[in-house]
Design an enzyme around this catalytic site. Structure first.
Site, short mmCIF file in Angstrom:
data_model
loop_
_atom_site.label_atom_id
_atom_site.label_comp_id
_atom_site.label_asym_id
_atom_site.label_seq_id
_atom_site.Cartn_x
_atom_site.Cartn_y
_atom_site.Cartn_z
N GLU A 67 -106.40 -8.16 72.04
CA GLU A 67 -106.65 -7.43 70.79
C GLU A 67 -105.90 -6.11 70.83
OE1 GLU A 67 -110.03 -6.68 67.55
OE2 GLU A 67 -110.74 -6.57 69.61
N GLY A 72 -112.34 4.12 68.45
CA GLY A 72 -112.74 5.37 69.07
C GLY A 72 -111.73 6.48 68.94
N GLN A 118 -98.19 -0.20 70.05
CA GLN A 118 -97.88 -1.54 69.58
C GLN A 118 -96.52 -1.60 68.91
OE1 GLN A 118 -100.90 -1.45 65.91
NE2 GLN A 118 -99.60 -3.27 65.85
N ASP A 140 -105.50 -5.47 65.30
CA ASP A 140 -106.39 -4.55 64.58
C ASP A 140 -106.03 -3.13 65.02
OD1 ASP A 140 -108.40 -3.54 62.98
OD2 ASP A 140 -109.99 -3.88 64.46
N HIS A 143 -102.26 -0.51 61.86
CA HIS A 143 -102.11 -1.01 60.48
C HIS A 143 -100.90 -0.40 59.78
CE1 HIS A 143 -105.92 -2.71 61.39
NE2 HIS A 143 -106.60 -1.59 61.23
N GLU A 168 -105.19 -8.22 60.92
CA GLU A 168 -106.28 -7.70 60.10
C GLU A 168 -105.78 -6.54 59.21
OE1 GLU A 168 -109.65 -6.46 62.36
OE2 GLU A 168 -110.13 -8.49 63.08
#
Length: 302
Positions: A67, A72, A118, A140, A143, A168
């Protein structure tokens, strides 16, 4: 007072250990327990029914699940709820997490965490070198449209055949980078709104830079063997995406071998018997203007 505190601690520990076991087959209840945003309140993401549909039959397999995005924000000790949820729902699997913030403090049995962006291809490839091929990847993360596309291009090939890639919160495709350079002049800033200021979406529904338009282009690749364009070279995604499921703010894609073939075309040109039926010797005799669409087909190879 000490005795009261002892019992409170005991009950909390008991709750943290027992309730997940009781609800381990019910993804919705696990989502509520771990306080992931999968509920029914306004603003929550209604993903749970889709995840149950795609995951339930494989939940007891020995899988590797990655994932992107741990939650946080900048606090190294917060987040990780969804990692715990997947650990509980997939009791025989190993769970991996990636976050730009150091979240190593949240590691536990069957959960391993890597720090990096990422949007960094080198970092993502190093992660795959260490953990090997994956069964499920869930994005996730930030974005940010550019980041989503980079992650997919880098990681999809690391899935095993039959693997699942999930993106997502695709709604950020439709939001331009709010405020732009003016962000620094606004007061009462918070991290969530600051992130929205950087997502890089667009009001243009055909903007090729958004993640939704990137994935929409891949839909045609499912039918790449039906492209009437001699010399077309299928991309890796053409050959290995076998299905795409689009839901509200959610995309679920499966990897496999997309080689069913066409009964009309072979190597993206008409089969000889079709030409014969049409009464011509070659495709050239049909007067089709391939030059006018050549750029479009080249784009699908990327």
């Amino acid at each position: 007072m000490k005795l009261v505190n002892y019992y409170k601690t005991f009950l909390n520990n008991f709750k943290q250990k027992i309730i997940p076991l009781v609800y381990q087959n019910d993804l919705k209840k696990l989502g509520l327990f771990y306080e992931t945003k999968w509920g029914e309140e306004q603003g929550d993401h209604m993903y749970v029914q889709h995840y149950e549909k795609h995951f339930y039959s494989i939940r007891r397999k020995n899988l590797k699940i990655l994932e992107i995005g741990i939650g946080g924000y900048d606090n190294p000790n917060e987040g990780g709820n969804s990692l715990k949820l997947w650990k509980t729902y997939f009791p025989n699997s190993r769970i991996y997490g990636v976050d730009v913030v150091d979240k190593k403090a949240l590691e536990e049995d069957r959960i391993q965490i890597f720090q990096g962006s990422q949007n960094d291809e080198y970092f993502l490839k190093k992660v795959i070198e260490e953990i090997g091929e994956l069964d499920i990847i869930i994005d996730d993360g930030s974005h940010v449209n550019e980041h989503v596309i980079t992650s997919f291009k880098t990681l999809f090939s690391s899935l095993k055949d039959g693997g699942i890639y999930i993106v997502e919160d695709t709604h950020t495709s439709y939001w331009p980078s709010l405020f732009g350079e003016r962000w620094s002049t606004f007061g009462n800033k918070n991290v969530y709104l600051e992130n929205l200021a950087k997502v890089g979406g667009s009001l243009d529904l055909n903007d090729p830079k958004t993640s939704m338009n990137f994935f929409k282009r891949l839909i045609d690749g499912l039918n790449h063997e039906e492209f009437l364009f001699p010399g077309y070279i299928p991309s890796y995604f053409d050959k290995h995406i076998v299905s795409m499921h689009f839901y509200h703010n959610l995309i679920i894609m499966y990897k496999g071998n997309n080689i069913e073939g066409s009964n009309i075309l072979e190597n993206n040109t008409l089969r000889p018997y079709i030409l014969e039926e049409l009464g011509v010797k070659s495709l050239d005799d049909l007067g089709l203007d391939f030059a006018s669409v050549s750029d479009q087909y080249i784009r699908y190879r990327l």
